[in-house]
Design a protein around this motif. Structure first.
Motif, short mmCIF file in Angstrom:
data_model
loop_
_atom_site.label_atom_id
_atom_site.label_comp_id
_atom_site.label_asym_id
_atom_site.label_seq_id
_atom_site.Cartn_x
_atom_site.Cartn_y
_atom_site.Cartn_z
N THR A 77 -89.55 -9.89 -59.39
CA THR A 77 -89.82 -8.47 -59.50
C THR A 77 -90.21 -8.16 -60.93
O THR A 77 -89.40 -8.34 -61.85
CB THR A 77 -88.57 -7.66 -59.08
OG1 THR A 77 -88.23 -8.02 -57.72
CG2 THR A 77 -88.83 -6.17 -59.15
N PHE A 78 -91.46 -7.73 -61.13
CA PHE A 78 -91.97 -7.49 -62.47
C PHE A 78 -93.20 -6.59 -62.41
O PHE A 78 -93.94 -6.61 -61.43
CB PHE A 78 -92.31 -8.82 -63.16
CG PHE A 78 -93.36 -9.63 -62.44
CD1 PHE A 78 -94.69 -9.57 -62.82
CD2 PHE A 78 -93.01 -10.43 -61.37
CE1 PHE A 78 -95.66 -10.29 -62.14
CE2 PHE A 78 -93.98 -11.16 -60.68
CZ PHE A 78 -95.31 -11.09 -61.07
N ALA A 79 -93.38 -5.80 -63.45
CA ALA A 79 -94.57 -4.96 -63.62
C ALA A 79 -94.91 -4.17 -62.36
O ALA A 79 -96.06 -4.13 -61.92
CB ALA A 79 -95.76 -5.81 -64.07
N GLY A 80 -93.90 -3.55 -61.75
CA GLY A 80 -94.12 -2.67 -60.62
C GLY A 80 -94.30 -3.33 -59.27
O GLY A 80 -94.62 -2.66 -58.30
N ARG A 81 -94.09 -4.64 -59.19
CA ARG A 81 -94.21 -5.34 -57.92
C ARG A 81 -92.99 -6.21 -57.69
O ARG A 81 -92.30 -6.61 -58.62
CB ARG A 81 -95.43 -6.26 -57.89
CG ARG A 81 -96.73 -5.53 -57.79
CD ARG A 81 -97.85 -6.47 -57.46
NE ARG A 81 -99.10 -5.74 -57.62
CZ ARG A 81 -100.23 -6.09 -57.09
NH1 ARG A 81 -100.30 -7.20 -56.38
NH2 ARG A 81 -101.31 -5.39 -57.26
N SER A 82 -92.78 -6.55 -56.43
CA SER A 82 -91.75 -7.50 -56.05
C SER A 82 -92.39 -8.45 -55.06
O SER A 82 -92.73 -8.06 -53.94
CB SER A 82 -90.55 -6.78 -55.43
OG SER A 82 -89.49 -7.69 -55.21
N PHE A 136 -84.77 -12.44 -60.75
CA PHE A 136 -85.77 -12.96 -61.68
C PHE A 136 -86.79 -11.85 -61.91
O PHE A 136 -87.46 -11.41 -60.97
CB PHE A 136 -86.44 -14.23 -61.13
CG PHE A 136 -87.26 -14.92 -62.17
CD1 PHE A 136 -86.66 -15.66 -63.17
CD2 PHE A 136 -88.64 -14.82 -62.16
CE1 PHE A 136 -87.41 -16.29 -64.15
CE2 PHE A 136 -89.41 -15.44 -63.13
CZ PHE A 136 -88.79 -16.18 -64.12
N LEU A 137 -86.90 -11.39 -63.15
CA LEU A 137 -87.65 -10.18 -63.45
C LEU A 137 -88.91 -10.45 -64.28
O LEU A 137 -89.30 -9.62 -65.12
CB LEU A 137 -86.73 -9.18 -64.16
CG LEU A 137 -85.47 -8.82 -63.38
CD1 LEU A 137 -84.57 -7.90 -64.20
CD2 LEU A 137 -85.80 -8.19 -62.04
N GLU A 138 -89.55 -11.56 -64.05
CA GLU A 138 -90.77 -11.92 -64.76
C GLU A 138 -91.73 -12.61 -63.80
O GLU A 138 -91.34 -13.04 -62.72
CB GLU A 138 -90.46 -12.88 -65.92
CG GLU A 138 -89.53 -12.31 -66.97
CD GLU A 138 -89.25 -13.32 -68.06
OE1 GLU A 138 -90.22 -13.92 -68.57
OE2 GLU A 138 -88.08 -13.53 -68.38
N ALA A 139 -92.96 -12.79 -64.27
CA ALA A 139 -93.92 -13.58 -63.49
C ALA A 139 -93.53 -15.05 -63.60
O ALA A 139 -93.17 -15.51 -64.68
CB ALA A 139 -95.33 -13.37 -64.03
#
Length: 187
Positions: free
Chosen positions: A70-75, A100-103
């Motif tokens: 989940t990152f930059a407005g998407r999951s 996990f909050l990154e690409a």
């Protein structure tokens, strides 16, 4: 058959719904929640083998199946998310945090017959735009692998075309080798 979708949600609302971890997983982009298609045998065989090959050829990275990122407005939930061990957040006991909050460093999607290719490509490009180093979209019906990397032209690999992997992954593969994994030898 198209996977069901739910529209007009915020990311926070989406993440609070209990259904998002149902199998197959749900993903979120631009207010739209969409359930992934259920993997079939070829998909599962390719996913299993990719996980083992990548993990067996790197001490820097780990390959994780169906990790929610989940990152930059998407999951999103790539079929295989390859992440540097050093980027996995840990708690006070030294265990990985659940979110996990990154690409991912490398995202791999295996296209299913019912999946929309542009939706998959959109998620993969989002990973690249948000710091991912490499993405693959494997198309078992076309025996091809579409590869994107930052500041590089997209590349479609077939046959003996060598596949780009992350530095730190000591693995040499061709598209042909990957699709040979689908051959089941009967005894």
């Amino acid at each position: 058959m198209t996977a069901p979708s739910i529209q007009a949600l915020t990311l926070e609302e989406f993440l609070n719904h209990p259904y998002i971890e149902d199998s197959p997983a749900w993903e979120y982009a631009d207010g739209d929640a969409m359930q992934k298609t259920m993997p079939k045998t070829r998909h599962s065989l390719l996913q299993k083998r990719l996980l083992a090959e990548i993990d067996g050829h790197s001490e820097t990275y780990t390959a994780l199946p169906e990790l929610r990122c989940t990152f930059a407005g998407r999951s999103i939930v790539p079929d295989v998310a390859v992440v540097a061990w050093s980027r996995i957040p840990v708690n006070e006991r030294g265990e990985p945090e659940d979110n996990f909050l990154e690409a991912p460093d490398w995202s791999i999607e295996i296209l299913s017959p019912d999946q929309k290719a542009n939706r998959v490509i959109d998620n993969l490009l989002h990973c690249i735009k948000q710091g991912g180093q490499l993405v693959w979209m494997i198309d078992p019906d076309d025996y091809s692998i579409l590869i994107f990397a930052p500041q590089q032209e997209p590349n479609v690999c077939r046959g003996r075309c060598p596949l780009q992997v992350l530095p730190g992954v000591d693995l040499e593969l061709t598209a042909e080798q990957i699709f040979e994994w689908l051959q089941i030898n009967r005894r």
